[in-house]
Write an enzyme that holds these catalytic residues in place. Sequence first.
Site, PDB file in Angstrom:
ATOM      1  N   GLU A   1       1.998   3.161 -14.448  1.00 16.04           N
ATOM      2  CA  GLU A   1       2.847   3.647 -13.391  1.00 16.04           C
ATOM      3  C   GLU A   1       4.269   4.037 -14.051  1.00 16.04           C
ATOM      4  O   GLU A   1       5.029   4.786 -13.489  1.00 16.04           O
ATOM      5  CB  GLU A   1       2.971   2.947 -12.209  1.00 16.04           C
ATOM      6  CG  GLU A   1       1.694   2.713 -11.297  1.00 16.04           C
ATOM      7  CD  GLU A   1       0.759   2.126 -11.765  1.00 16.04           C
ATOM      8  OE1 GLU A   1       0.918   1.358 -13.144  1.00 16.04           O
ATOM      9  OE2 GLU A   1      -0.323   2.130 -11.329  1.00 16.04           O
TER      10      GLU A   1
ATOM     11  N   ASP B   1      -7.758  -4.342   1.858  1.00 14.08           N
ATOM     12  CA  ASP B   1      -7.344  -4.494   0.599  1.00 14.08           C
ATOM     13  C   ASP B   1      -6.314  -5.918   0.184  1.00 14.08           C
ATOM     14  O   ASP B   1      -6.355  -6.367  -0.655  1.00 14.08           O
ATOM     15  CB  ASP B   1      -6.646  -3.325  -0.154  1.00 14.08           C
ATOM     16  CG  ASP B   1      -7.633  -2.417  -0.826  1.00 14.08           C
ATOM     17  OD1 ASP B   1      -8.832  -2.794  -0.860  1.00 14.08           O
ATOM     18  OD2 ASP B   1      -7.066  -0.987  -1.122  1.00 14.08           O
TER      19      ASP B   1
END
Lengths: 308, 277
Positions: free
Chosen positions: A55, A114
Amino acid sequence: MPKIATREAYGEALAELGEEIKEIVVLDADLSKSTKTSIFAKKFPERFFNMGIAEQNLIGTAAGLATCGKIPFASTFAIFATGRAFEQIRNSICYPNLNVKIAATHAGITVGEDGATHQSIEDIALMRALPNMTVISPADAVETKKAVRAAALLKGPVYLRLGRHPVETVFNESYEFQPGKGLVLKEGRDVALIATGVMVAEALKAAEILAKDGIDAMVINIHTIKPIDEEVILKAAECGAIVTAEEHSIIGGLGSAVAEVLMEKKPVPMKRIGIRDVFGRSGKPEELMEAYGITAEDVAEAARSLKR
Amino acid sequence: MIKVAIAKEKLEELKHIARRVRRHIIEMTAEAGSGHPGGSLSCTDILVTLYFHVMKVDPKNPDWPDRDRFVLSKGHAAPALYAVLAEKGYFPVEELKTLRKIDSILQGHPDMKKTPGVDMTTGSLGQGLSVANGMAIAGKLDGKDYRVYALLGDGELEEGQVWEAAMAAAHYKLDNLTAFVDHNGLQIDGPITQVMSPEIIQEKFKAFGWHVIDVDGHDFEGIIQAIEEAKTTKGRPTVIVAQTVKGKGVPFMENQVDWHGKAPSREQAEEALKLLV
């Protein structure tokens, strides 16, 4: 009203805009199927760059592309974009005021199953603190599509906060999106409900609940959290009581932004509905909203308590 | 490897410019009372070679879209970059005295919005190579033939983002990108091999898919030949690992870790300037 995830609308809008604005390039970090940039990738493979699970490099590369006149949309989950790459966003994008759009999906606890590691509840606070950054948090698919276009046309860094889970459609296609402008969705006299993102639909439901109790609630959609529309907040303050609602920590997000305006200009009693300084956990989005106290009923109860 | 002919006069000229740049670095940091002379002096010859022999740039038109780009990823070497840009004519040499002062166009670390000729804002280590990648990708997308250069510190290679970028540059076959490593062997807390060794630098880049060239970072001819080799290397990016001396040119600063981030006093500056003639 159909339920559509804002990430879906983002992917479609981006692919449409790509036709019209040739400077748009899209970068993703191995999540293109989830962020829906895959739709753009399929249509414009030469203008799509998968940066892999990296990222910081995703954000830096977007910055470099922007220095050469491109309009990069960099996408990944909100937690990784704003958390992992925070300082890259600060120093390589916001400080030089580069024309990069960070379109982050899977924001908030409605990520669901999640669990806490993937539920970004601090991203608005982080992005709002950065000079030059515009922070946009759309409420539904229609608003998202218009916001994506507006972000592409805005000069400078934009953070677009998008969700995974389908949300009710609040707006119809004729809706005109104006960045930086809050929107009164329902007039009211007794209390103002100021909401952003998925909580806009909840706030509208809360107003219906309150109506049954004889409380006339104003409902305001703040899609642009920064720069915030002070005028509409001061109008809301005329009700004498304000409830903010966001799928984000109560620290640093919409509630804080509204409180900052009120404290300086027109203090009125207020309550913040949001995640109360705790991490999320696994579960269905609806179960989580209930568990963390961010449903329409929670918004209504906060309003009632202010009126007692 | 192709050898290009370089006129003796050219090499002499570069040497003279480099000396002036080193004098500026000493004067600027002394005047500012802070800054990073050591790592500025170590990369001076590379920057001078780039701006006065290699790069296609126009100081009268700093934003020329077809220009070659330079990203100073080790942004603390800003004094070297500013001195080179001033010598090249991007702004008056007198501006150099304002380094790090309030209202100056010369910030402590490079700021593309304030300084003509600065292609990217840097200073936080590890971020520049990613940006250079973005510029190189844009060049390929637009079918432009400009080249992108980035300069990294050897200590900077300890940043994880550098390797994310190294991976991506090879993946996207960015042969229009050339990175330099200013391999002076020292970082703030000591020798890089003691603090956190990034060695073997050449092997690491090779493993990431880069073409690697070793060079003496103070040999103009060697630097030029290396860049020419990079230009003709297709299908992958090139890294030029330049062996350099921190504090190069000022004997009392050479290879001294203390001169990483300390400005010379007035007296020390006078002493240094005497040695830089």
